[in-house]
Structures are given as C-alpha cells and as structure tokens.
Design a protein around this motif. Sequence first.
Motif, PDB file in Angstrom:
ATOM      1  N   GLY A 123       0.764  -1.215  -0.076  1.00  0.00           N
ATOM      2  CA  GLY A 123       0.070   0.078  -0.197  1.00  0.00           C
ATOM      3  C   GLY A 123       0.903   1.335   0.140  1.00  0.00           C
ATOM      4  N   ASP A 124       1.771   1.238  -0.644  1.00  0.00           N
ATOM      5  CA  ASP A 124       2.928   2.312  -0.580  1.00  0.00           C
ATOM      6  C   ASP A 124       3.657   2.295  -1.813  1.00  0.00           C
ATOM      7  OD1 ASP A 124       4.127   4.843   0.108  1.00  0.00           O
ATOM      8  OD2 ASP A 124       4.728   4.025   2.245  1.00  0.00           O
ATOM      9  N   GLU A 125       4.251   3.401  -2.247  1.00  0.00           N
ATOM     10  CA  GLU A 125       5.151   3.414  -3.453  1.00  0.00           C
ATOM     11  C   GLU A 125       6.191   4.411  -3.259  1.00  0.00           C
ATOM     12  OE1 GLU A 125       2.919   5.073  -7.081  1.00  0.00           O
ATOM     13  OE2 GLU A 125       1.236   5.375  -5.744  1.00  0.00           O
ATOM     14  N   ILE A 126       6.993   4.195  -4.510  1.00  0.00           N
ATOM     15  CA  ILE A 126       8.161   5.380  -4.686  1.00  0.00           C
ATOM     16  C   ILE A 126       7.906   6.347  -5.297  1.00  0.00           C
ATOM     17  CG2 ILE A 126      10.386   5.848  -5.324  1.00  0.00           C
ATOM     18  CD1 ILE A 126      10.893   2.734  -4.953  1.00  0.00           C
ATOM     19  N   VAL A 127       7.736   7.761  -4.774  1.00  0.00           N
ATOM     20  CA  VAL A 127       7.434   8.892  -5.541  1.00  0.00           C
ATOM     21  C   VAL A 127       8.710   9.807  -5.921  1.00  0.00           C
ATOM     22  CG1 VAL A 127       4.943   9.005  -4.731  1.00  0.00           C
ATOM     23  CG2 VAL A 127       7.057  10.166  -3.456  1.00  0.00           C
ATOM     24  N   ALA A 128       9.729   9.628  -5.250  1.00  0.00           N
ATOM     25  CA  ALA A 128      11.013  10.463  -5.850  1.00  0.00           C
ATOM     26  C   ALA A 128      11.984   9.608  -5.509  1.00  0.00           C
ATOM     27  CB  ALA A 128      10.710  11.804  -5.167  1.00  0.00           C
ATOM     28  N   LEU A 129      13.454   9.922  -6.090  1.00  0.00           N
ATOM     29  CA  LEU A 129      14.447   9.243  -5.750  1.00  0.00           C
ATOM     30  C   LEU A 129      15.748  10.177  -5.753  1.00  0.00           C
ATOM     31  CD1 LEU A 129      15.891   8.102  -8.559  1.00  0.00           C
ATOM     32  CD2 LEU A 129      14.210   6.461  -8.498  1.00  0.00           C
ATOM     33  N   GLU A 130      16.721  10.055  -5.226  1.00  0.00           N
ATOM     34  CA  GLU A 130      17.951  10.578  -5.340  1.00  0.00           C
ATOM     35  C   GLU A 130      19.204  10.044  -4.979  1.00  0.00           C
ATOM     36  OE1 GLU A 130      20.006  14.895  -3.829  1.00  0.00           O
ATOM     37  OE2 GLU A 130      18.498  14.104  -2.684  1.00  0.00           O
ATOM     38  N   GLU A 131      20.042   9.653  -5.757  1.00  0.00           N
ATOM     39  CA  GLU A 131      21.419   9.176  -5.648  1.00  0.00           C
ATOM     40  C   GLU A 131      22.188   9.983  -5.190  1.00  0.00           C
ATOM     41  OE1 GLU A 131      24.616   6.303  -8.037  1.00  0.00           O
ATOM     42  OE2 GLU A 131      22.488   6.757  -9.017  1.00  0.00           O
ATOM     43  N   GLN A 132      22.988   9.501  -4.111  1.00  0.00           N
ATOM     44  CA  GLN A 132      23.802  10.125  -3.303  1.00  0.00           C
ATOM     45  C   GLN A 132      25.252   9.350  -3.360  1.00  0.00           C
ATOM     46  OE1 GLN A 132      22.031  10.764   0.459  1.00  0.00           O
ATOM     47  NE2 GLN A 132      20.867  12.846  -0.409  1.00  0.00           N
ATOM     48  N   PRO A 133      26.540   9.876  -2.761  1.00  0.00           N
ATOM     49  CA  PRO A 133      27.677   9.201  -2.890  1.00  0.00           C
ATOM     50  C   PRO A 133      27.543   7.681  -2.223  1.00  0.00           C
ATOM     51  CG  PRO A 133      28.067  11.527  -2.598  1.00  0.00           C
ATOM     52  CD  PRO A 133      26.169  11.118  -2.259  1.00  0.00           C
ATOM     53  N   ASP A 134      26.891   7.568  -1.256  1.00  0.00           N
ATOM     54  CA  ASP A 134      26.957   6.371  -0.436  1.00  0.00           C
ATOM     55  C   ASP A 134      25.563   5.557  -0.269  1.00  0.00           C
ATOM     56  OD1 ASP A 134      25.685   8.387   1.313  1.00  0.00           O
ATOM     57  OD2 ASP A 134      26.419   7.626   2.920  1.00  0.00           O
ATOM     58  N   CYS A 135      24.454   6.113  -1.111  1.00  0.00           N
ATOM     59  CA  CYS A 135      23.164   5.441  -0.972  1.00  0.00           C
ATOM     60  C   CYS A 135      22.257   5.971  -2.111  1.00  0.00           C
ATOM     61  CB  CYS A 135      22.669   5.674   0.436  1.00  0.00           C
ATOM     62  SG  CYS A 135      21.968   7.341   0.787  1.00  0.00           S
ATOM     63  N   ILE A 136      21.343   5.524  -2.051  1.00  0.00           N
ATOM     64  CA  ILE A 136      19.818   5.935  -2.849  1.00  0.00           C
ATOM     65  C   ILE A 136      18.911   6.490  -1.748  1.00  0.00           C
ATOM     66  CG2 ILE A 136      19.143   3.641  -3.043  1.00  0.00           C
ATOM     67  CD1 ILE A 136      18.929   5.979  -6.089  1.00  0.00           C
ATOM     68  N   ARG A 137      18.645   7.609  -1.933  1.00  0.00           N
ATOM     69  CA  ARG A 137      17.603   8.216  -0.963  1.00  0.00           C
ATOM     70  C   ARG A 137      16.159   8.174  -1.834  1.00  0.00           C
ATOM     71  NH1 ARG A 137      14.472  12.643  -0.051  1.00  0.00           N
ATOM     72  NH2 ARG A 137      15.590  13.463  -1.869  1.00  0.00           N
ATOM     73  N   VAL A 138      15.147   7.429  -1.403  1.00  0.00           N
ATOM     74  CA  VAL A 138      13.698   7.272  -1.789  1.00  0.00           C
ATOM     75  C   VAL A 138      12.724   8.062  -0.919  1.00  0.00           C
ATOM     76  CG1 VAL A 138      14.375   5.066  -2.953  1.00  0.00           C
ATOM     77  CG2 VAL A 138      13.238   5.089  -0.836  1.00  0.00           C
ATOM     78  N   GLU A 139      11.798   8.795  -1.733  1.00  0.00           N
ATOM     79  CA  GLU A 139      10.676   9.107  -1.128  1.00  0.00           C
ATOM     80  C   GLU A 139       9.438   8.231  -1.172  1.00  0.00           C
ATOM     81  OE1 GLU A 139       8.901  11.851   1.588  1.00  0.00           O
ATOM     82  OE2 GLU A 139      10.968  12.052   0.927  1.00  0.00           O
ATOM     83  N   LEU A 140       8.960   7.729   0.185  1.00  0.00           N
ATOM     84  CA  LEU A 140       7.750   7.000  -0.296  1.00  0.00           C
ATOM     85  C   LEU A 140       6.487   7.846  -0.033  1.00  0.00           C
ATOM     86  CD1 LEU A 140       8.928   3.796   1.772  1.00  0.00           C
ATOM     87  CD2 LEU A 140       9.263   4.071  -0.532  1.00  0.00           C
ATOM     88  N   LYS A 141       5.443   7.361  -0.760  1.00  0.00           N
ATOM     89  CA  LYS A 141       4.066   8.251  -0.612  1.00  0.00           C
ATOM     90  C   LYS A 141       3.697   8.504   0.938  1.00  0.00           C
ATOM     91  CE  LYS A 141      -0.300   8.681  -3.272  1.00  0.00           C
ATOM     92  NZ  LYS A 141      -1.221   8.032  -4.219  1.00  0.00           N
ATOM     93  N   HIS A 142       3.767   7.364   1.514  1.00  0.00           N
ATOM     94  CA  HIS A 142       3.238   7.350   2.896  1.00  0.00           C
ATOM     95  C   HIS A 142       3.972   7.275   4.107  1.00  0.00           C
ATOM     96  CE1 HIS A 142      -0.698   6.963   1.017  1.00  0.00           C
ATOM     97  NE2 HIS A 142      -0.347   6.016   0.425  1.00  0.00           N
ATOM     98  N   ALA A 143       5.073   6.503   3.889  1.00  0.00           N
ATOM     99  CA  ALA A 143       6.139   6.095   4.715  1.00  0.00           C
ATOM    100  C   ALA A 143       7.221   7.219   4.758  1.00  0.00           C
ATOM    101  CB  ALA A 143       6.701   4.798   4.812  1.00  0.00           C
ATOM    102  N   GLY A 144       7.307   8.341   3.860  1.00  0.00           N
ATOM    103  CA  GLY A 144       8.354   9.303   3.940  1.00  0.00           C
ATOM    104  C   GLY A 144       9.626   8.801   3.404  1.00  0.00           C
ATOM    105  N   GLU A 145      10.761   9.260   4.023  1.00  0.00           N
ATOM    106  CA  GLU A 145      12.391   9.143   3.499  1.00  0.00           C
ATOM    107  C   GLU A 145      12.595   7.627   3.896  1.00  0.00           C
ATOM    108  OE1 GLU A 145      16.412  11.167   3.985  1.00  0.00           O
ATOM    109  OE2 GLU A 145      14.799  12.279   3.237  1.00  0.00           O
ATOM    110  N   ARG A 146      13.454   7.110   3.149  1.00  0.00           N
ATOM    111  CA  ARG A 146      14.129   5.836   3.464  1.00  0.00           C
ATOM    112  C   ARG A 146      15.451   5.791   2.622  1.00  0.00           C
ATOM    113  NH1 ARG A 146      11.246   1.211   5.363  1.00  0.00           N
ATOM    114  NH2 ARG A 146      13.513   0.164   5.467  1.00  0.00           N
ATOM    115  N   ARG A 147      16.432   5.372   3.025  1.00  0.00           N
ATOM    116  CA  ARG A 147      17.661   5.473   2.384  1.00  0.00           C
ATOM    117  C   ARG A 147      18.345   3.854   2.119  1.00  0.00           C
ATOM    118  NH1 ARG A 147      20.878  10.660   2.674  1.00  0.00           N
ATOM    119  NH2 ARG A 147      19.319  12.029   3.499  1.00  0.00           N
ATOM    120  N   PHE A 148      18.751   3.275   1.117  1.00  0.00           N
ATOM    121  CA  PHE A 148      19.239   1.727   0.783  1.00  0.00           C
ATOM    122  C   PHE A 148      20.597   2.188   0.086  1.00  0.00           C
ATOM    123  CE2 PHE A 148      14.664   1.972   1.331  1.00  0.00           C
ATOM    124  CZ  PHE A 148      14.347   0.749   2.199  1.00  0.00           C
TER     125      PHE A 148
END
Length: 402
Positions: A123-148
């Motif tokens: 029940g959630d989805e990725i709405v934005a992403l940004e690659e950073q030097p040490d990770c990929i930052r994703v913005e989830l529609k409901h759960a907010g920001e996560r880093r992987f």
Amino acid sequence: MKTILISGAGIAGPTLAFWLKAAGFEPTLIERAPALRTGGYVIDFWGLGFDIAERMGLFGEINRVGYHVREMRIVNDAGRPLAGFGTRVFTELTDGRYVTLQRTDLSRLLFKKIEGRTESIFGDEIVALEEQPDCIRVELKHAGERRFDLLIGADGLHSSVRKLAFGPQSRFEKHLGYVVAAFETRGYHPRDEDVYLIYGQPGHMVGRFTLRNDRTLFLMVFAAVDADLPATLDVQKTMLREVYGHDAWECPRILDELDRTEALYFDRVSQIKMPNWSRGRVALLGDAAFCASLLAGQGSALAMISAYVLAGELAAAQGRYQQAFARYETLLRSYIATKQRGAARFAGAFAPKTRAGLHFRNLIIKTFAIPGLAKLAVGRDIADSLQLPDYGWSAPDDLAVA
C-alpha cells in the motif's frame, strides 16, 4: 552493499528477495497494491523458470496449484472444432516440466518463501529518488524518506522506478498492435476441464479456460492501432462490447458475464526495449527492463531468471554493484533479445487480422498433430539456450531450498 529496496511484489520482486536473502543481503519489498493481487490471467510455465522454482523448493506446490492442459481447441460459430492439438507436444519439448497456472498463484507461492523473513511494505510506492555518494534516497508516498544501498525496479510493464530513473515509458515501449483483457466469473457453463478453447474473427479472439472452484477465465485479444486506452472500467467494457458485440459462439453470454465483473485486466500488448538496464545505484529486471509481451507466455519465467542472475552477480561482486549490473546485462541481453523476437512473431497468431490469416493459422495448428512438425515450428521458441550460472550459495535454513 547490504540494504536493497525492491519495488514490486509480483514475480521478479519476491524471487529476487529470496535469492538476495540467501546471499546475505537485507532486501526490502515495496508494493503499491494493499495486498497480493488475485485473479488475472493464466501463464504457461516451463524451462529455466521451472528450474529456478525447483531450486526454491516450489516444484511440488506449482504442480499442485497448476493445471495440466490436455488440449488447445479452436472452434467455429457453432462451437465445433476447426483446429487444435494435444499439449503432449509441449510436455515432450520440456521433458515433462510444463504446467499452466494463474500468474497470481505463482506470485503467492513465491511471496510465501520470504513472508515474515523479509521486510514487506504494501500500500505504498516510491514517488521520488535521489542518488547520493553512499546510498540511494527514496521518498515513499506514505512512509516518508528511506535510504538504501541499491534500488531495484521489479514493478512491471508500467514501472514507476523506470520512469523516475530513466524517463517516460514512451521512450522504451514498443506497442505490438493489440490489446488484451482478462476476467473471471463463477458458475459459467459449459465447463471443458483442461481444455483451452479459442474462438476468433479477423482481428480479435476470445479464449475460455476452466478453473477450479467453479470459476472460468476469459481472455480477449484484439487488434488496436491506437495505443491510448480507456482508463475507467465502464469505458473499457464499452470498448469490448463494440469489438465482440456482433460475434457468435458464446460471445453474447461472455459479454453478459463481463457486465457483472468488477475486476478486469485491460492493457496494451507491448514490449520494453532499453539500451541499458541500470543507471547508478538503480537497476531494472523482468518486465520493467525487457517486457517480451503478455502474449509471449514466458514473462514470469524471464522475470525469475533475471532475478536469480541479478542476485547471483551482486553476491559474486561483493559490493561492486557497477560490476554486478554490467555482468547481469552481459549474461542476459542476447537471450532476452531472442525471446523478444520470438514473442513479436507469435503475437499475430492470437488474432490474425484477415480471414486468410485465420485460415492459415488454423492450417498451421492442424499440422501440430503430425509427429515432429510441432517441434520444428515452435521448438526454437520453447527451448532455452541459456545455461544458468551456479553461484555456489546455499540458502539459510529459514529459506530452505529443497
């Protein structure tokens, strides 16, 4: 390189999560739908996908939930056979490792192998992403920001990860000139057990397949030059009535059943062709990377193959994800291109656009009853030329590969 976000809980996503977990990674699965999907269409499952399922301990379960179709039969307006063949030929071509099952049943079995062992977000989805030097930052529609560490798009033909990381779908989609619709009904008669029936007119066909628990599946394929399709259920139904409203056989009754359904699968028949399947810390697999088309009949197997290889290459590269992504693509690109070419040839056989084309298709199908000719006609599309790599890992006890 340990944390990997996988978008999509269909076929490729759970398969990738299983093998990543077996290799010591920490996958997280995210799915836009609130739960695993149900219904939909049936798939023919064989070849290397079957081999991977067996390595995951699913051989018995797939045979249990699947159907062992005896015959494919094309009928005329009165329901009398025009052409057909026994499916024993496919059993012989695949050494008995051939089964028909609902795609959602396969998805459910795959997900059960990781359920409770892998973080899964529904029940959630990725709405934005940004690659950073040490990770990929994703913005989830409901759960907010996560880093992987990495992001893998396994979210199908209409992949949102592909759109965010590579650009709009129109850049990569090749429309094959057909539309497909599928729905289920309950209590429909007659019931022809383990027989796939097809009725067609120039430019469109409808198939009927009997499911367990008094259910019946209908598959509709029709020619459509315009790739823009109606998005709402009522307009989709109207479009199908316009195409099939003057047909004979059981079409009037099938359209009555269509009126009552609230769950209709409706989409273009398309392929995805991309110059690269990865960019930075993002990679695609399955239909998101190289959809061969729904009518190819091998999409689920190709999704499982690509998931297995990608997980294996990530494990072998020990964190060097650029190397892993490059190896994954090198191993599979030629194989996938061959499957896509075969699928494009096959698409027109579902709904030939002229009466002469229908007649020729039926003549070809009649020859399948002659020993050896079926293998000559479709053997190259059935056979798998790829040798699955052996990555030498063993699954942890809680995943228990049988």
